[in-house]
Scaffold this motif. Structure first.
Motif, PDB file in Angstrom:
ATOM      1  N   LEU A 138       0.867  -1.175   0.000  1.00 28.54           N
ATOM      2  CA  LEU A 138       0.000   0.000   0.000  1.00 28.54           C
ATOM      3  C   LEU A 138       0.901   1.221   0.000  1.00 28.54           C
ATOM      4  O   LEU A 138       1.954   1.223   0.625  1.00 28.54           O
ATOM      5  CB  LEU A 138      -0.855   0.044   1.269  1.00 28.54           C
ATOM      6  CG  LEU A 138      -1.730  -1.167   1.576  1.00 28.54           C
ATOM      7  CD1 LEU A 138      -2.349  -1.019   2.967  1.00 28.54           C
ATOM      8  CD2 LEU A 138      -2.835  -1.304   0.541  1.00 28.54           C
ATOM      9  N   LEU A 139       0.473   2.267  -0.695  1.00 31.12           N
ATOM     10  CA  LEU A 139       1.279   3.485  -0.779  1.00 31.12           C
ATOM     11  C   LEU A 139       0.497   4.659  -0.212  1.00 31.12           C
ATOM     12  O   LEU A 139      -0.585   4.978  -0.687  1.00 31.12           O
ATOM     13  CB  LEU A 139       1.617   3.759  -2.247  1.00 31.12           C
ATOM     14  CG  LEU A 139       2.305   5.086  -2.544  1.00 31.12           C
ATOM     15  CD1 LEU A 139       3.681   5.146  -1.914  1.00 31.12           C
ATOM     16  CD2 LEU A 139       2.393   5.314  -4.054  1.00 31.12           C
ATOM     17  N   SER A 140       1.052   5.302   0.828  1.00 31.95           N
ATOM     18  CA  SER A 140       0.477   6.549   1.331  1.00 31.95           C
ATOM     19  C   SER A 140       1.322   7.700   0.824  1.00 31.95           C
ATOM     20  O   SER A 140       2.514   7.765   1.105  1.00 31.95           O
ATOM     21  CB  SER A 140       0.501   6.578   2.859  1.00 31.95           C
ATOM     22  OG  SER A 140      -0.333   5.592   3.387  1.00 31.95           O
ATOM     23  N   LEU A 141       0.678   8.592   0.087  1.00 30.83           N
ATOM     24  CA  LEU A 141       1.395   9.754  -0.447  1.00 30.83           C
ATOM     25  C   LEU A 141       0.983  11.003   0.307  1.00 30.83           C
ATOM     26  O   LEU A 141      -0.200  11.235   0.535  1.00 30.83           O
ATOM     27  CB  LEU A 141       1.062   9.929  -1.926  1.00 30.83           C
ATOM     28  CG  LEU A 141       1.799   9.026  -2.907  1.00 30.83           C
ATOM     29  CD1 LEU A 141       1.196   9.163  -4.302  1.00 30.83           C
ATOM     30  CD2 LEU A 141       3.283   9.365  -2.934  1.00 30.83           C
ATOM     31  N   PHE A 142       1.957  11.807   0.676  1.00 26.35           N
ATOM     32  CA  PHE A 142       1.744  13.103   1.315  1.00 26.35           C
ATOM     33  C   PHE A 142       2.212  14.147   0.302  1.00 26.35           C
ATOM     34  O   PHE A 142       3.417  14.255   0.046  1.00 26.35           O
ATOM     35  CB  PHE A 142       2.569  13.212   2.601  1.00 26.35           C
ATOM     36  CG  PHE A 142       2.226  12.193   3.655  1.00 26.35           C
ATOM     37  CD1 PHE A 142       2.564  10.856   3.510  1.00 26.35           C
ATOM     38  CD2 PHE A 142       1.575  12.583   4.819  1.00 26.35           C
ATOM     39  CE1 PHE A 142       2.261   9.920   4.490  1.00 26.35           C
ATOM     40  CE2 PHE A 142       1.272  11.648   5.817  1.00 26.35           C
ATOM     41  CZ  PHE A 142       1.609  10.317   5.649  1.00 26.35           C
ATOM     42  N   GLY A 146      -3.875   2.194  -1.228  1.00 22.35           N
ATOM     43  CA  GLY A 146      -3.120   3.296  -0.661  1.00 22.35           C
ATOM     44  C   GLY A 146      -4.024   4.465  -0.385  1.00 22.35           C
ATOM     45  O   GLY A 146      -5.248   4.319  -0.337  1.00 22.35           O
ATOM     46  N   ASN A 147      -3.416   5.590  -0.198  1.00 26.80           N
ATOM     47  CA  ASN A 147      -4.174   6.776   0.131  1.00 26.80           C
ATOM     48  C   ASN A 147      -3.330   7.984  -0.216  1.00 26.80           C
ATOM     49  O   ASN A 147      -2.114   7.901  -0.270  1.00 26.80           O
ATOM     50  CB  ASN A 147      -4.497   6.775   1.627  1.00 26.80           C
ATOM     51  CG  ASN A 147      -5.695   7.634   1.956  1.00 26.80           C
ATOM     52  OD1 ASN A 147      -6.758   7.494   1.344  1.00 26.80           O
ATOM     53  ND2 ASN A 147      -5.531   8.551   2.863  1.00 26.80           N
ATOM     54  N   LEU A 148      -3.995   9.115  -0.474  1.00 25.87           N
ATOM     55  CA  LEU A 148      -3.207  10.322  -0.664  1.00 25.87           C
ATOM     56  C   LEU A 148      -3.843  11.465   0.078  1.00 25.87           C
ATOM     57  O   LEU A 148      -5.049  11.488   0.318  1.00 25.87           O
ATOM     58  CB  LEU A 148      -2.999  10.640  -2.144  1.00 25.87           C
ATOM     59  CG  LEU A 148      -4.175  10.703  -3.073  1.00 25.87           C
ATOM     60  CD1 LEU A 148      -4.789  12.083  -3.018  1.00 25.87           C
ATOM     61  CD2 LEU A 148      -3.692  10.441  -4.499  1.00 25.87           C
ATOM     62  N   THR A 149      -2.988  12.374   0.493  1.00 24.67           N
ATOM     63  CA  THR A 149      -3.462  13.521   1.249  1.00 24.67           C
ATOM     64  C   THR A 149      -2.628  14.739   0.905  1.00 24.67           C
ATOM     65  O   THR A 149      -1.469  14.611   0.537  1.00 24.67           O
ATOM     66  CB  THR A 149      -3.385  13.254   2.768  1.00 24.67           C
ATOM     67  OG1 THR A 149      -3.816  14.440   3.463  1.00 24.67           O
ATOM     68  CG2 THR A 149      -1.961  12.967   3.226  1.00 24.67           C
ATOM     69  N   ALA A 188       6.039  13.356   1.414  1.00 25.96           N
ATOM     70  CA  ALA A 188       6.468  12.130   2.087  1.00 25.96           C
ATOM     71  C   ALA A 188       5.828  10.930   1.404  1.00 25.96           C
ATOM     72  O   ALA A 188       4.774  11.050   0.760  1.00 25.96           O
ATOM     73  CB  ALA A 188       6.090  12.156   3.577  1.00 25.96           C
ATOM     74  N   ASP A 244       4.975   6.817   2.321  1.00 23.76           N
ATOM     75  CA  ASP A 244       4.965   5.768   3.339  1.00 23.76           C
ATOM     76  C   ASP A 244       4.448   4.509   2.670  1.00 23.76           C
ATOM     77  O   ASP A 244       3.338   4.496   2.145  1.00 23.76           O
ATOM     78  CB  ASP A 244       4.060   6.178   4.513  1.00 23.76           C
ATOM     79  CG  ASP A 244       4.223   5.249   5.715  1.00 23.76           C
ATOM     80  OD1 ASP A 244       5.109   4.382   5.699  1.00 23.76           O
ATOM     81  OD2 ASP A 244       3.454   5.418   6.680  1.00 23.76           O
ATOM     82  N   CYS A 303       3.543   0.471   3.036  1.00 25.05           N
ATOM     83  CA  CYS A 303       3.296  -0.678   3.913  1.00 25.05           C
ATOM     84  C   CYS A 303       3.366  -1.913   3.024  1.00 25.05           C
ATOM     85  O   CYS A 303       2.625  -2.019   2.040  1.00 25.05           O
ATOM     86  CB  CYS A 303       1.926  -0.544   4.569  1.00 25.05           C
ATOM     87  SG  CYS A 303       1.459  -2.027   5.476  1.00 25.05           S
TER      88      CYS A 303
END
Lengths: 321, 321
Positions: free
Chosen positions: B64-68, B99-102, B108, B110, B112
């Motif tokens: 999973l990819l979290s994008l900031f 994933g998610n983006l914000t 950044a 992140d 998982c």
């Protein structure tokens, strides 16, 4: 495998599938340290992920926590975050199995949550809706948006759940409800899991970015349109009494972060749904229609296009609705 | 379940256990946009997690990819990140499942990463080391620290792998090697998996924060001390020729982000290890000892205490070594 190694190791039974989700909270975007009690912030980092797992009908199991820690973060605030997270983890029976921390110019929390579904249980997706399916939501809508407005106007919720920021005991009681919706949302995880397990709903999505935005996502995935009736929207008492009906409806349509569940049910399954949950736990708000992408809101007999006006993650900064 | 739903759903066979890890990269702490080609940055977000999974001896599967995403991020830079990540994912046979983006004040990433180990394979942990076990590392140490210094001095690596920043073709060739170690580390995933599968190593850790820091972690988990011989450290040619031996040794001892594997092998298993890998792929650097927490480095017959001087995540800012 104990925490502290390079990775966590856990066991699924051979009759379960794995479900994975991640959601992050960033200071200045999703919260402010000055207005968010740290215990509630820690719990909320888990809640937004639990809501995603529940909306598929899965059982949450293990999570990883990525912490982004700025130099000016007070030890007490960090301890509060971890205490809140830990209490909520115990309550929801999920286990912290690992994570990572880094220095960062901004405080942020990113949780990755793993869950399981029994093999054979079809996960509840956005894409299963069909024209004619009836739309329901859990709880009430717009409370979180009102809570955010109240924070911006100077209201605060203390650790004991008491709101301060204006005169009147009644206003403080209502404000506390709205502030809690925003700072510490409490989705109906159990209902979501039952909807998936009993195959009552055809499609579902958790309302993180606002009804007008998330309903659109469900419709796009399902290839349908939707018609909702604004008169049916479940409005929180606090919004009605502190802001009036027109404003309460606007917040219910476009306010995000309620973490309630929006779901579609084929008409023949409605008796089964009613056996499971009744108003006020769930509310019928409209129907899926056959015109792809066409979303309308009917108000006093007049249909107007429902345009997504929820939170857009890339037009960020602290949202203003 | 296709990407875009509230969570991802994947299947493990009943004869596998699940392994989970997460690692984040924050602008200003782990990288700078001005010096990190976006394709290498995207790949590296995956590498640091693949290294964790491999160090347990597991097979990486899904991530999973979290994008900031900050407002000032150029579309091209973001596209470069995603292209690099996607290429590396294909190469390592891992699948992006969600994933998610914000919005965020700072860029950044992140990741998982979930992997699997066959049930019955004991994961390779930090805690299995015993006094007398011989310490080995893969590859060479300190190249990443040198690469970071070169970036700070104005050297740059372009998309074709060519370094620019000073006179001399030979210096540019050496600089390119060091810059690559820092910007695009390439751990020996296969060896780590084989060490776990064949039960050759008793303990292992990936070298993310520097030998002096990570060796200490392994010793603390194993309840041992360690003695390493600085003469044995595998020093990169670039460090030796551009900075000289003393400086190369310092970088090898304390420089982080090499993502090589440090592992301990009981003496009776050394023949099996030699059947699997030889110098320069692995290098013996010392031994675990029976004095808990006592770490020494022997240099020209003199033993000096080895004090952790690697990167401390909470003394942040861009590290200076």
């Amino acid at each position: 495998v104990p925490i502290g190694d390079d990775a966590a190791c856990v066991r699924l039974s051979g009759r379960e599938d794995l479900v994975l989700t991640t959601d992050q909270m960033v200071e200045g975007v999703h919260f402010r340290r000055s207005t968010h009690p740290p215990e509630l912030l820690g719990a909320r980092a888990l809640t937004v992920n639990l809501s995603d797992i529940a909306s598929l009908g899965a059982r949450p199991r293990w999570f990883l926590l990525s912490l982004f820690l700025p130099e000016d973060l007070a030890d007490r605030y960090l301890e509060g975050i971890l205490a809140g997270l830990s209490t909520e983890a115990r309550r929801q029976r999920v286990t912290l199995v690992g994570g990572n921390l880094t220095a960062s110019p901004v405080l942020a929390l990113d949780v990755c949550l793993a869950g399981s579904v029994p093999r054979g249980t079809k996960p509840l997706l956005r894409s299963g809706g069909r024209s004619g399916d009836v739309l329901f939501v859990t709880g009430s809508l717009g409370g979180s948006a009102l809570g955010l407005k109240l924070l911006q106007e100077g209201w605060r919720l203390n650790g004991k759940g008491v709101a301060r920021g204006g005169p009147g005991r009644q206003a403080a009681r209502l404000a506390a409800l709205a502030l809690r919706s925003h700072l510490a949302p409490a989705p109906d995880y159990e209902l979501a899991r039952n909807l998936a397990r009993l195959r009552i709903a055809s499609a579902a999505i958790d309302l993180s970015d606002g009804l007008s935005t998330d309903l659109r996502r469900l419709c796009l995935a399902s290839g349908t349109g939707a018609r909702i009736e604004t008169e049916l929207l479940p409005l929180p008492e606090a919004a009605l009494r502190l802001r009036g009906k027109a404003s309460a409806i606007r917040m219910a349509l476009h306010g995000g972060e309620d973490y309630q569940l929006l779901f579609a049910v084929p008409p023949r399954k409605i008796p089964a749904l009613e056996g499971l949950a009744r108003s006020p736990r769930i509310t019928r708000i409209g129907v899926l229609t056959s015109s792809p992408k066409r979303l309308v809101a009917v108000s006093a007999g007049r249909a107007v296009p429902l345009t997504p006006a929820g939170y857009d993650h890339l037009r960020g900064g602290v949202r203003r609705r």
